[in-house]
Design a protein around this motif. Structure first.
Motif, PDB file in Angstrom:
ATOM      1  N   ILE B 160       0.740  -1.060  -0.141  1.00  0.00           N
ATOM      2  CA  ILE B 160      -0.152  -0.219   0.189  1.00  0.00           C
ATOM      3  C   ILE B 160       1.273   1.109  -0.070  1.00  0.00           C
ATOM      4  N   CYS B 336      -9.731   2.522   8.245  1.00  0.00           N
ATOM      5  CA  CYS B 336      -8.318   2.322   7.622  1.00  0.00           C
ATOM      6  C   CYS B 336      -7.826   3.540   7.435  1.00  0.00           C
ATOM      7  N   CYS B 339      -2.243   2.888   6.250  1.00  0.00           N
ATOM      8  CA  CYS B 339      -0.877   2.760   6.421  1.00  0.00           C
ATOM      9  C   CYS B 339       0.593   1.942   6.214  1.00  0.00           C
ATOM     10  N   CYS B 342      -0.004  -2.887   8.772  1.00  0.00           N
ATOM     11  CA  CYS B 342      -0.389  -4.589   8.811  1.00  0.00           C
ATOM     12  C   CYS B 342       0.208  -5.294   8.074  1.00  0.00           C
ATOM     13  N   CYS B 397      -1.439  -1.312  14.287  1.00  0.00           N
ATOM     14  CA  CYS B 397      -2.763  -0.746  13.595  1.00  0.00           C
ATOM     15  C   CYS B 397      -3.271   0.543  14.283  1.00  0.00           C
ATOM     16  N   ILE B 401      -7.960  -1.473  14.163  1.00  0.00           N
ATOM     17  CA  ILE B 401      -8.518  -2.150  13.615  1.00  0.00           C
ATOM     18  C   ILE B 401      -8.236  -3.682  14.200  1.00  0.00           C
TER      19      ILE B 401
HETATM   20  S1  SF4 Z   1      -2.161  -0.694   9.925  1.00  0.00           S
HETATM   21 FE1  SF4 Z   1      -3.882  -0.679  10.304  1.00  0.00          FE
HETATM   22  S2  SF4 Z   1      -4.667   1.596   9.696  1.00  0.00           S
HETATM   23 FE2  SF4 Z   1      -3.140   1.101   8.706  1.00  0.00          FE
HETATM   24  S3  SF4 Z   1      -2.787  -0.079   6.596  1.00  0.00           S
HETATM   25 FE3  SF4 Z   1      -3.765  -2.039   8.055  1.00  0.00          FE
HETATM   26  S4  SF4 Z   1      -5.513  -1.449   8.342  1.00  0.00           S
HETATM   27 FE4  SF4 Z   1      -4.792  -0.024   7.669  1.00  0.00          FE
END
Ligand code: SF4
Lengths: 168, 758
Positions: B160, B336, B339, B342, B397, B401
């Protein structure tokens, strides 16, 4: 403004490899002169007694901006804990002047250095209320590790200096 | 969609391990280490995370209202808001803006093709904007360096935040040398970056429209926030006169002050930086002068004139999000902030990257929620099993979450959508579960492991010999997908419960406890005989009983129902739910009688402390949670309350012990008590830093995941290799390490129990 806040700001900038100078407003022009690489463009400094060096173009055309090696802008405030400067989108072009040239020189009044992010947000909120609602928190130099190693100055400046006006 | 077969999946994973694993592991694990450091350097981290979560909860709750507020604010500034229902709608709108803009103002570049520059945005990946614009005759250039490398390579993002994380510098250099044929071949990251900078600068100057995403949208001021390190988002937003920002509707937050915790958290969680280089807050159209690279010597327009020249469109994308908002299990996904923490903290992700652990667009733990919500369940089904439920992402997270739970729920839904197979009868008799037919046989077998274990124990050692025989291994591999390279657990003929009864049960235990203690510790314990402790690793159960008695605590080991942990791992939520209720019912009287429940297997404790919140009535959940302990945590409590450690097996004060806690145990903050007990008993424990052993219950047994599991396990094994004594809390960890290190790896309680000799 406590001395400690400025000390913290200086240490944060050191960690980011950003230059730091603390000078009286009257000496600003001279100091900036020694830092800039020419050609230079700038947005006028709104601090009483502080001026930009003669050689700096203050109403740059797009070509001036493209050519410039240094851009000098005032900043609304700075956040000591992270070494952040808040650059506003102003009609005299602080945003592109701070972004296009490879070196950015940010000038901030000592009284506008706030201790932490939370105090920064207080300032931001009062700015928004006054209608100045486009701001960049810039911290250190543009960076990327996408090419397999950390490199500075990708799309934004690869060198940054902060000048704190100690009597402002 | 046709699912991959086991061997196709195994091949694909092997290929990714070989080609992308090293680069992803190096990058993701260093981000993760830096994140941990940044988190621990933040005093008010927990408060920040809680605040961030509650802002998101509130914002998603009030989403329709925030949409209207944002529309009014952006329009008052002079911009336009468009709410797009789906990908096609959003793409058509953007193409239309580009065409209108270039017709009205002429095309900026040298040729007749309108062009667009884009700053990295997962949302535009989600809707395949690049393909749609190309089909509409528009040139599009990515300006984020990683994203641009992928565009040149015709590849897809594997993370991501670091989209090209799977590529090494040498590969990028080779790609660029081939494609751009420079006079001097590129070698260093510096040279590559310089080239990219110049190349992209030209494109940015010639673009008709700049497209960015938005990390957050402040509804009441119409401010979009872009968080970047390179500065390209700023350039894309302010250089062309027209700026289009595309964001999912979930990015809306109510006010500017709500932005603060996110600005504070996002870089910390993504890369471990205290703040990103550029946090850009724009309420466009802005006052900045417009630039004209076509006419560079002309004075720039400024002030109101510039504002009038500028055009801003905010595209807010639904694409399934409003439905996710109505879905009690998927709603959390909308909190979410993308970031990537996770992903970075996930051992399996570190091995295969987002091309393995990801769907059509999103990758990592939370991708299951995103893919199920925006692309549908089939996209999530592709990779959902790669989440082993280790729960290490839970602490990472920034908006708290419960990612493993989302994975469990979606797994359950995927299970249910499968067609019943002709072979269902094979396990029907063995499996008293709540599941419909059609469930993968392997999943169903592992989800009902308690029943199988009971049968195997009753027929041991014959069942063990049988299970080891080649034809049986072949059958197990074909029908249940159990990899024949994995040693199977050896079932004991005498279960822990039987052993305990034989030696006199609770009455004998009371006598032993009263003999052992010199301080008066007024506690009684129910030791939970989880499937493995009861039938396989009976020794650790015996050690737990002896330890407790030696410290003056009488024990009972009743025959108790399964916890539901095994079913949960397979996504069999209804089965787990029923098992949780049964277990609670069986323990209710003990809880009423103020007995403590002590658990040896950390994953069973994790079920009671985490997942039961979803499965039991609140009061029942809290009663069991507050009264249940991990065995070493309980021993720690006893020692703290005056029990005498000399009743246990002690080291010489500096006896080295390497201790691998267990992933879920670490998430529950229960590594420290074991370490403390070992120290109190004269050992010098060293803990491992690897996130996970990779085995995670049934995961490592499965043929398609065996190699991945071993890859993860080897990282742990390398840290441990050569240690004199190795102990591990979890059954899976122990099995994995015994296989890889070819030595005994007992539970720490076995080391501590009276009579143990190092
Ligand atoms: S750690 Fe939490 S906020 Fe960051 S990408 Fe994963 S689920 Fe999304």
């Amino acid at each position: 403004m406590t001395v400690d806040t400025i000390g913290r700001f200086e240490r944060a900038l050191e960690g980011l490899e950003v230059g730091f100078e603390r000078v009286p407003a009257a000496d600003a022009s001279e100091r900036i002169e020694t830092i800039v690489e020419e050609p230079a463009v700038g947005a006028p400094l709104p601090f009483e007694g502080a001026t930009l060096p003669e050689s700096v173009t203050t109403t740059p055309t797009t070509a001036d901006l493209e050519r410039a090696r240094t851009g000098i802008t005032p900043v609304g405030f700075a956040i000591a804990e992270y070494g952040t400067v808040a650059i506003e989108s102003t009609a005299d072009g602080a945003e592109p002047i701070s972004l296009y040239p490879d070196r950015h020189v940010a000038v901030v009044a000592e009284s506008d250095v706030v201790p932490n992010l939370s105090a920064g947000f207080d300032r931001l909120e009062s700015q928004f209320e006054r209608g100045r609602d486009s701001v960049v928190f810039a911290t250190g130099r543009s960076a990327t590790a996408d090419m397999g190693d950390l490199v500075h100055g990708v799309h934004g400046p690869g060198a940054v200096d902060v000048i704190v006006l100690e009597d402002r | 969609m046709a699912q991959r077969t086991r061997s196709q999946q195994a091949d694909r994973i092997r290929h990714l391990l070989e080609t992308e694993g090293d680069a992803v592991h190096a990058n993701a694990s260093s981000f993760d280490t830096q994140r941990e450091a940044a988190y621990s350097a933040t005093d008010d981290l927990e408060a920040l995370r809680t605040e961030a979560r509650s802002i998101k909860e509130d914002a998603i709750d009030r989403l329709p209202e925030l949409l209207e507020t944002a529309r009014e604010a952006v329009e008052a500034n002079g911009g336009t808001v468009y709410v797009a229902d789906d990908a096609a709608d959003a793409n058509a709108y953007v193409a239309d803006v580009v065409h209108t803009e270039s017709e009205e103002h002429g095309i900026t570049g040298d040729d007749d093709t309108p062009s667009v520059v884009k700053s990295k945005s997962m949302t535009t990946e989600e809707i395949d904007l690049n393909e749609a614009l190309a089909a509409a005759g528009i040139d599009i250039t990515e300006t984020d360096l990683g994203e641009w490398v992928l565009q040149v390579a015709d590849d897809t993002p594997s993370h991501i935040v670091g989209p090209a994380m799977h590529l090494e510098r040498a590969e990028i250099a080779e790609l660029f040398n081939e494609r751009f044929d420079p006079d001097e071949p590129f070698e260093t990251a510096e040279e590559l970056t310089q080239f990219a900078r110049d190349y992209l600068a030209d494109h940015i100057q010639e673009a008709d429209v700049g497209i960015t995403g938005a990390n957050f949208v402040v509804a009441d001021s119409g401010t979009i926030t872009l968080v970047t390190n390179e500065g390209n988002a700023r350039k894309c937003a302010v250089t062309p006169d027209t700026h289009v920002a595309i964001a999912g509707v979930e990015k809306l937050i109510p006010t500017l002050s709500d932005l603060e915790p996110f600005v504070d958290l996002i870089a910390k969680s993504a890369t471990g930086q205290s703040i990103a280089q550029y946090v850009t807050m724009l309420s466009p159209p802005t006052d900045s002068p417009t630039l004209s690279f076509d006419d560079p010597e002309e004075p720039t327009t400024t002030g109101d004139e510039a504002k009038a020249d500028r055009d801003f469109h905010l595209v807010l994308l639904d694409n399934g999000r409003m439905d996710m908002r109505e879905d009690d299990q998927l709603r959390e996904t909308l909190y979410c902030i993308r970031c990537g923490a996770c992903s970075n903290s996930c051992a399996n992700f570190q091995s295969v990257g987002g091309h393995g652990f990801g769907g059509e667009t999103y990758s990592g733990g939370i991708a299951t929620g995103w893919e199920a919500g925006v692309h549908g369940q089939e996209s999530a089904a592709e990779f959902n099993d790669l989440c082993t439920g280790c729960s290490r992402c839970v602490d990472a997270c920034p908006v708290k979450i419960d990612i493993p739970w989302i994975n469990t729920v979606v797994r359950d839904r995927i299970n249910r959508s499968e067609d019943p197979a002709a072979t269902d009868f094979l396990v029907d008799g063995l499996t008293p579960d709540m599941e419909e037919g059609g469930l993968d046989l392997g999943k169903r077998f592992f989800g009902n492991i308690g029943t199988a274990a009971k049968a195997a124990s009753a027929t041991a050692p014959v069942s063990n010999w049988l299970a080891d025989a080649d034809p049986v291994r072949g059958l197990l591999e074909r029908t249940l997908g159990i990899d024949r390279r994995r040693d199977l657990p050896a079932f004991q003929r005498e279960s822990l419960v039987d052993w305990f009864e034989k030696r006199g049960g609770a009455a004998a235990s009371s006598r032993r406890a009263s003999r052992g203690a010199d301080v008066d510790i007024d506690r009684e314990v129910v030791l939970y005989p989880d499937v493995y402790t009861n039938y396989v690793d009976v020794d650790r159960g015996k050690a737990a009983v002896r330890t407790l008695e030696a410290l003056g605590v009488p024990v009972q080991v009743p025959d108790l129902p399964e916890s539901g942990r095994a079913a949960l791992s397979q996504g069999m939520v209804a089965t787990a739910d029923r098992q949780a209720s049964r277990l609670f019912a069986s323990l209710a009287e003990d809880l009423d009688a103020d007995r403590d429940v002590v658990v040896v297997e950390p994953s069973d404790l994790a079920a009671m402390h985490r997942e039961y919140e979803r499965l039991l009535p609140e009061r029942s959940f809290e009663r069991l949670r507050d009264r249940s302990y991990e065995i070493c945590e309980f021993v720690y409590g006893l020692l703290e309350n005056g029990a005498d450690p000399s009743a246990l097996s002690n080291g010489n004060g500096a006896e080295p012990v390497t201790y691998h806690s267990h992933c879920q145990q670490r998430t529950l903050d229960l590594e420290a008590p074991t370490v403390a007990v070992l120290e109190r008993c004269g050992y010098a424990p060293e803990t491992t830093s690897a996130e996970c052993c990779g085995m995670a219950g049934s995961f490592g047994y499965k043929r398609e995941y065996y190699e991945l599991s071993v890859d993860v396990g080897e990282r742990l094994a390398e840290q441990i290799d050569g240690a004199k004594t190795v102990v591990a809390s979890g059954t899976s960890c122990g099995d994995q390490l015994e296989g890889l290190l070819e030595r005994d790896v007992p539970h720490p309680i076995e080391l501590l129990a009276p009579g143990y000799r190092v």
